[in-house]
Structures are given as structure tokens and as C-alpha cells.
Design a protein around this motif. Structure first.
Motif, mmCIF file in Angstrom:
data_model
loop_
_atom_site.group_PDB
_atom_site.id
_atom_site.type_symbol
_atom_site.label_atom_id
_atom_site.label_comp_id
_atom_site.label_asym_id
_atom_site.label_seq_id
_atom_site.Cartn_x
_atom_site.Cartn_y
_atom_site.Cartn_z
ATOM 1 N N ALA A 15 0.833 -1.210 0.000
ATOM 2 C CA ALA A 15 0.000 0.000 0.000
ATOM 3 C C ALA A 15 0.861 1.249 0.000
ATOM 4 C CB ALA A 15 -0.927 -0.010 1.208
ATOM 5 N N VAL A 16 1.873 1.258 0.866
ATOM 6 C CA VAL A 16 2.770 2.418 0.923
ATOM 7 C C VAL A 16 3.528 2.576 -0.387
ATOM 8 C CG1 VAL A 16 4.832 3.341 2.048
ATOM 9 C CG2 VAL A 16 2.988 2.385 3.432
ATOM 10 N N GLU A 17 3.991 1.460 -0.965
ATOM 11 C CA GLU A 17 4.698 1.519 -2.241
ATOM 12 C C GLU A 17 3.792 2.060 -3.352
ATOM 13 O OE1 GLU A 17 6.046 -2.420 -2.974
ATOM 14 O OE2 GLU A 17 7.689 -2.318 -1.514
ATOM 15 N N THR A 18 2.540 1.641 -3.348
ATOM 16 C CA THR A 18 1.610 2.073 -4.390
ATOM 17 C C THR A 18 1.353 3.570 -4.317
ATOM 18 O OG1 THR A 18 0.529 -0.091 -4.451
ATOM 19 C CG2 THR A 18 -0.722 1.775 -5.307
ATOM 20 N N VAL A 19 1.098 4.065 -3.123
ATOM 21 C CA VAL A 19 0.878 5.503 -2.963
ATOM 22 C C VAL A 19 2.147 6.268 -3.331
ATOM 23 C CG1 VAL A 19 0.306 7.342 -1.338
ATOM 24 C CG2 VAL A 19 -0.896 5.158 -1.207
ATOM 25 N N GLY A 20 3.297 5.752 -2.896
ATOM 26 C CA GLY A 20 4.557 6.414 -3.207
ATOM 27 C C GLY A 20 4.837 6.456 -4.699
ATOM 28 N N SER A 21 4.528 5.363 -5.396
ATOM 29 C CA SER A 21 4.757 5.321 -6.844
ATOM 30 C C SER A 21 3.881 6.335 -7.559
ATOM 31 C CB SER A 21 4.482 3.916 -7.384
ATOM 32 O OG SER A 21 5.409 2.983 -6.868
ATOM 33 N N TYR A 22 2.623 6.442 -7.129
ATOM 34 C CA TYR A 22 1.750 7.456 -7.728
ATOM 35 C C TYR A 22 2.325 8.853 -7.508
ATOM 36 C CZ TYR A 22 -1.835 10.942 -8.233
ATOM 37 O OH TYR A 22 -2.488 12.094 -8.591
ATOM 38 N N CYS A 23 2.720 9.138 -6.278
ATOM 39 C CA CYS A 23 3.233 10.474 -5.954
ATOM 40 C C CYS A 23 4.471 10.794 -6.778
ATOM 41 C CB CYS A 23 3.553 10.576 -4.467
ATOM 42 S SG CYS A 23 2.100 10.549 -3.407
#
Length: 230
Positions: free
Chosen positions: A142-150
């Protein structure tokens, strides 16, 4: 041994420390990008000999690591929101604002994990926001996904800002200049979906686009989070 493990040398004969070196390098990068940063230029700004800097840092890459960690200090939350969505949303917007203040940071996001103390503190706060809501691997993804979007959205925004400065054309100036060609191509009928998007789509600013996409990503994360059974 990392730069954070090594003690700083004595400050004599002239006062010097890593904090001053990083501040000088950051100012140079803010003014002219990472290409404007060199140990020689940093030393000149501090009125010190270049060789003195090697007592504090061993390479320009190490200096970049320190600069990134100093930028991460600007992303630290003053107070952690209780709701995980608010926590991740706030972190994302703090990250965007920090990069827009220091555009060079966009070039260093998304590589190897930052390991400085401020970066670790940001990582701890971000992961802690999800603690207890799912198993560890789900939290990490989840953290990786949000970070990748950002990272992707912020880099695109910075690239657009750089293009405006390089060409001297704002987004709307560029659209007007490209209008005749685009109209001609769309009138061929070969791109009906693009034509509909151009004619009927809503044009929003970068901040609104970022916030909307972020909320969609958080919606997807929410669908994956389940509280462990007790």
C-alpha cells in the motif's frame, strides 16, 4: 560506513560542518538544479578550500544523500492524523510541496531507498499509519503504491514546469501554439476518443489533478485493507 555513521572532523581553522555544507549545496541546487552542484562550487560559497569538504563528505553522491535527507525533514508531520487516509494524504501533499520548493529532488525520487534519519522517520510515520489495518506485506504494498503514484505525478508536474521555463511558453500558450496542428489532426477522424477528450474534457490545475488521482489511489488501497480478526 555511511555518512551518518562517520563523526565530523574538527571545525578549525574555519567554522565548517555538514549542516552548512548541505545548506550551501541545497541553495545551489535550488538556483540551478543538481548540475549546478559541485564540491568546488559549494566550497567557494562557503569561502573554504574544496579539499576541506572531503573531511565531511567523500563524494558528490554522498552530498546528494545528505541533501535529500534534509529535504525529508520538511516532509515530517507535525502531528500524525489518526485516520490512515488523512495520514497518507497529508504525507503525499507535503512531499509534493517539498519537491516544488526543491525541484532537483524530483530527479532523486524513486531510486534506492533514502536511509538518512529524516527519511527513516518519514517512512516510520507513513507505515505506522497503516499498522494494525492489514498484514505487513499488504501494508508495504500500500505504501509503495501511494509512493509510486506520488513520484510519477510529481515528476510529470516538475517536467511541465521545466518545459515552460525552457520554451518561455505557459501551458495555455503552448496549447494555443499547438492548436492549429492538433485541430488538423483531430479533424482527420483517426482519433475520435482523443477528440472527445480535447473538446469535452475538463481542464484542471496540477494541484487538483494530483489530489484527485491520489484519492483514487487511496480508494484502491482501502479496498485491500482489512482489519485482522481478533
Amino acid at each position: 560506513m555511511t555518512v551518518w555513521d562517520r563523526p565530523e572532523p574538527p571545525t578549525r581553522p574555519a567554522p565548517l560542518d555538514r549542516a552548512r555544507i548541505v545548506a550551501a549545496a541545497t541553495a545551489l541546487a535550488d538556483e540551478g538544479g543538481l548540475e549546478a552542484v559541485s564540491l568546488r562550487k559549494v566550497a567557494a560559497r562557503l569561502d573554504a578550500g574544496p579539499m576541506r569538504l572531503y573531511g565531511f563528505i567523500s563524494s558528490k553522491e554522498e552530498l546528494f544523500d545528505l541533501m535529500v535527507d534534509e529535504a525529508y525533514a520538511e516532509m515530517l508531520p507535525e502531528e500524525q492524523p489518526a485516520d490512515w487516509r488523512d495520514a497518507l494524504r497529508s504525507h503525499a501533499h507535503r512531499t509534493r510541496r517539498t519537491v516544488l520548493r526543491h525541484e532537483w529532488l524530483a530527479d532523486l525520487l524513486g531510486g534506492r531507498p533514502a536511509l538518512g534519519p529524516n527519511a527513516l522517520a518519514v517512512g516510520e510515520a507513513t507505515l505506522a499509519a497503516l499498522d494494525g489495518l492489514a498484514d505487513l506485506d499488504t501494508m508495504l504494498r500500500a505504501v509503495e503504491t501511494v509512493g509510486s503514484y506520488c513520484t510519477g505525478a510529481i515528476r510529470r508536474e516538475v517536467a511541465s514546469l521545466r518545459a515552460e521555463r525552457a520554451t518561455g511558453l505557459s501551458k495555455h500558450d503552448w496549447q494555443r501554439a499547438s492548436g492549429p496542428y492538433l485541430t488538423k489532426m483531430l479533424n482527420t477522424g483517426r482519433f475520435p476518443t482523443l477528440a472527445k477528450a480535447v473538446h469535452d474534457g475538463t481542464d484542471v490545475d496540477a494541484e487538483t489533478s494530483f489530489a484527485t488521482g491520489l484519492d483514487w489511489v487511496l480508494d484502491a488501497v482501502a479496498a485491500r485493507l482489512t482489519r485482522p480478526s481478533t
